[in-house]
Design a protein around this motif. Structure first.
Motif, mmCIF file in Angstrom:
data_model
loop_
_atom_site.group_PDB
_atom_site.id
_atom_site.type_symbol
_atom_site.label_atom_id
_atom_site.label_comp_id
_atom_site.label_asym_id
_atom_site.label_seq_id
_atom_site.Cartn_x
_atom_site.Cartn_y
_atom_site.Cartn_z
ATOM 1 N N ILE A 94 -6.432 12.032 3.030
ATOM 2 C CA ILE A 94 -6.422 10.901 2.144
ATOM 3 C C ILE A 94 -6.339 11.080 0.648
ATOM 4 C CG2 ILE A 94 -6.369 8.442 1.666
ATOM 5 C CD1 ILE A 94 -7.028 7.896 4.631
ATOM 6 N N LYS A 95 -7.618 11.359 0.271
ATOM 7 C CA LYS A 95 -8.130 11.952 -1.169
ATOM 8 C C LYS A 95 -6.992 12.941 -1.715
ATOM 9 C CE LYS A 95 -13.023 10.785 -0.540
ATOM 10 N NZ LYS A 95 -14.139 11.427 -0.324
ATOM 11 N N ASP A 96 -6.817 13.926 -0.632
ATOM 12 C CA ASP A 96 -5.770 14.946 -1.013
ATOM 13 C C ASP A 96 -4.385 14.195 -1.576
ATOM 14 O OD1 ASP A 96 -7.624 16.874 -1.021
ATOM 15 O OD2 ASP A 96 -6.690 17.603 1.125
ATOM 16 N N LEU A 97 -3.954 13.310 -0.519
ATOM 17 C CA LEU A 97 -2.902 12.643 -0.675
ATOM 18 C C LEU A 97 -2.656 11.759 -2.190
ATOM 19 C CD1 LEU A 97 0.067 12.089 0.371
ATOM 20 C CD2 LEU A 97 -0.909 10.038 1.678
ATOM 21 N N VAL A 98 -3.844 11.151 -2.258
ATOM 22 C CA VAL A 98 -3.992 10.285 -3.603
ATOM 23 C C VAL A 98 -3.843 11.249 -4.905
ATOM 24 C CG1 VAL A 98 -5.909 8.994 -5.078
ATOM 25 C CG2 VAL A 98 -5.312 8.649 -2.667
ATOM 26 N N ALA A 99 -4.372 12.367 -4.947
ATOM 27 C CA ALA A 99 -4.212 13.399 -5.761
ATOM 28 C C ALA A 99 -2.956 13.831 -6.106
ATOM 29 C CB ALA A 99 -5.088 14.783 -5.502
ATOM 30 N N TYR A 100 -2.271 14.236 -4.834
ATOM 31 C CA TYR A 100 -0.686 14.472 -5.199
ATOM 32 C C TYR A 100 0.099 13.470 -5.589
ATOM 33 C CZ TYR A 100 4.104 15.535 -4.120
ATOM 34 O OH TYR A 100 5.297 15.769 -4.306
ATOM 35 N N LEU A 101 0.000 12.124 -4.967
ATOM 36 C CA LEU A 101 0.396 10.890 -5.901
ATOM 37 C C LEU A 101 0.161 10.833 -7.077
ATOM 38 C CD1 LEU A 101 -0.231 8.230 -3.246
ATOM 39 C CD2 LEU A 101 1.940 9.532 -3.483
ATOM 40 N N ARG A 102 -0.967 11.055 -7.776
ATOM 41 C CA ARG A 102 -1.260 11.270 -9.285
ATOM 42 C C ARG A 102 -0.260 12.327 -9.816
ATOM 43 N NH1 ARG A 102 -2.435 6.486 -10.629
ATOM 44 N NH2 ARG A 102 -4.487 5.683 -9.517
ATOM 45 N N ALA A 103 -0.230 13.259 -9.249
ATOM 46 C CA ALA A 103 0.696 14.375 -9.602
ATOM 47 C C ALA A 103 2.203 14.065 -9.903
ATOM 48 C CB ALA A 103 0.512 15.707 -8.851
ATOM 49 N N LEU A 104 2.669 13.461 -8.676
ATOM 50 C CA LEU A 104 3.968 12.926 -8.481
ATOM 51 C C LEU A 104 4.385 12.152 -9.679
ATOM 52 C CD1 LEU A 104 6.176 13.181 -6.430
ATOM 53 C CD2 LEU A 104 5.367 11.098 -5.568
ATOM 54 N N SER A 105 3.422 11.193 -9.993
ATOM 55 C CA SER A 105 3.766 9.937 -10.969
ATOM 56 C C SER A 105 3.228 10.732 -12.514
ATOM 57 C CB SER A 105 3.067 9.077 -10.710
ATOM 58 O OG SER A 105 1.570 9.099 -10.901
ATOM 59 N N LYS B 60 0.404 17.275 -1.033
ATOM 60 C CA LYS B 60 1.803 17.375 -0.959
ATOM 61 C C LYS B 60 2.246 17.664 0.429
ATOM 62 C CE LYS B 60 5.944 19.953 -2.791
ATOM 63 N NZ LYS B 60 6.732 19.248 -1.786
ATOM 64 N N ALA B 61 1.781 18.711 1.042
ATOM 65 C CA ALA B 61 2.009 18.972 2.538
ATOM 66 C C ALA B 61 2.055 17.520 3.397
ATOM 67 C CB ALA B 61 1.214 19.895 3.081
ATOM 68 N N THR B 62 0.923 16.923 3.121
ATOM 69 C CA THR B 62 0.860 15.525 4.008
ATOM 70 C C THR B 62 1.796 14.593 3.632
ATOM 71 O OG1 THR B 62 -1.420 16.009 4.028
ATOM 72 C CG2 THR B 62 -0.840 13.552 4.321
ATOM 73 N N TYR B 63 2.011 14.402 2.256
ATOM 74 C CA TYR B 63 3.112 13.675 1.790
ATOM 75 C C TYR B 63 4.431 14.192 2.370
ATOM 76 C CZ TYR B 63 6.337 11.087 -1.104
ATOM 77 O OH TYR B 63 7.318 10.229 -1.824
ATOM 78 N N ASP B 64 4.983 15.456 2.406
ATOM 79 C CA ASP B 64 6.276 15.813 2.960
ATOM 80 C C ASP B 64 6.199 15.566 4.345
ATOM 81 O OD1 ASP B 64 6.792 16.682 0.324
ATOM 82 O OD2 ASP B 64 6.486 18.837 0.945
#
Length: 122
Positions: free
Chosen positions: A106-117, A31-35
């Protein structure tokens, strides 16, 4: 025999890298990376409505769309994030983040994208 062992080693390495990309990853770090890197285009909730989105053509994808997210494999999300849109025949406006982010980020970001959706890892 040597070629078979090399191929097996490569397959195991790739399998380990992509096995459950989102599992074991840190959603909070994602999430921090996404933000920091993604909200400008994709918006704070992933709807593709970030401040830069109005001037982009094509528009950023709605990453919170469950139907769309379910159609994507974690490997695809990893690949488009690391190597950019053109690497997977998507928008040339999606930048490659492979020089900015490490694979674990990037793996952390993918995990956040899964949480986001609200979709499971694939």
């Amino acid at each position: 025999m040597k070629i078979a062992l090399t191929a097996l080693g490569l397959a195991l390495t790739v399998g380990i890298l992509f096995q459950g990309l989102a599992s074991g990853a840190d959603v909070a770090k994602g999430k921090a990376t996404y933000d920091q890197l993604c909200t400008g285009c994709h918006g704070p909730t992933g709807k593709g409505d970030g401040p830069a989105a109005a001037s982009l053509n094509p528009k950023p994808r709605d990453l919170s769309d469950k139907t769309y997210a379910r159609s994507l494999k974690d490997e695809f999300l990893f690949e488009i994030t690391k190597n950019g849109g053109p690497a997977v025949k998507k928008s040339p406006l999606m930048p490659a983040m492979g020089k900015t982010l490490k694979d674990d980020q990037i793996k952390d970001l993918v995990a956040y994208l899964r949480a986001l959706s609200k979709t499971p890892a694939r």
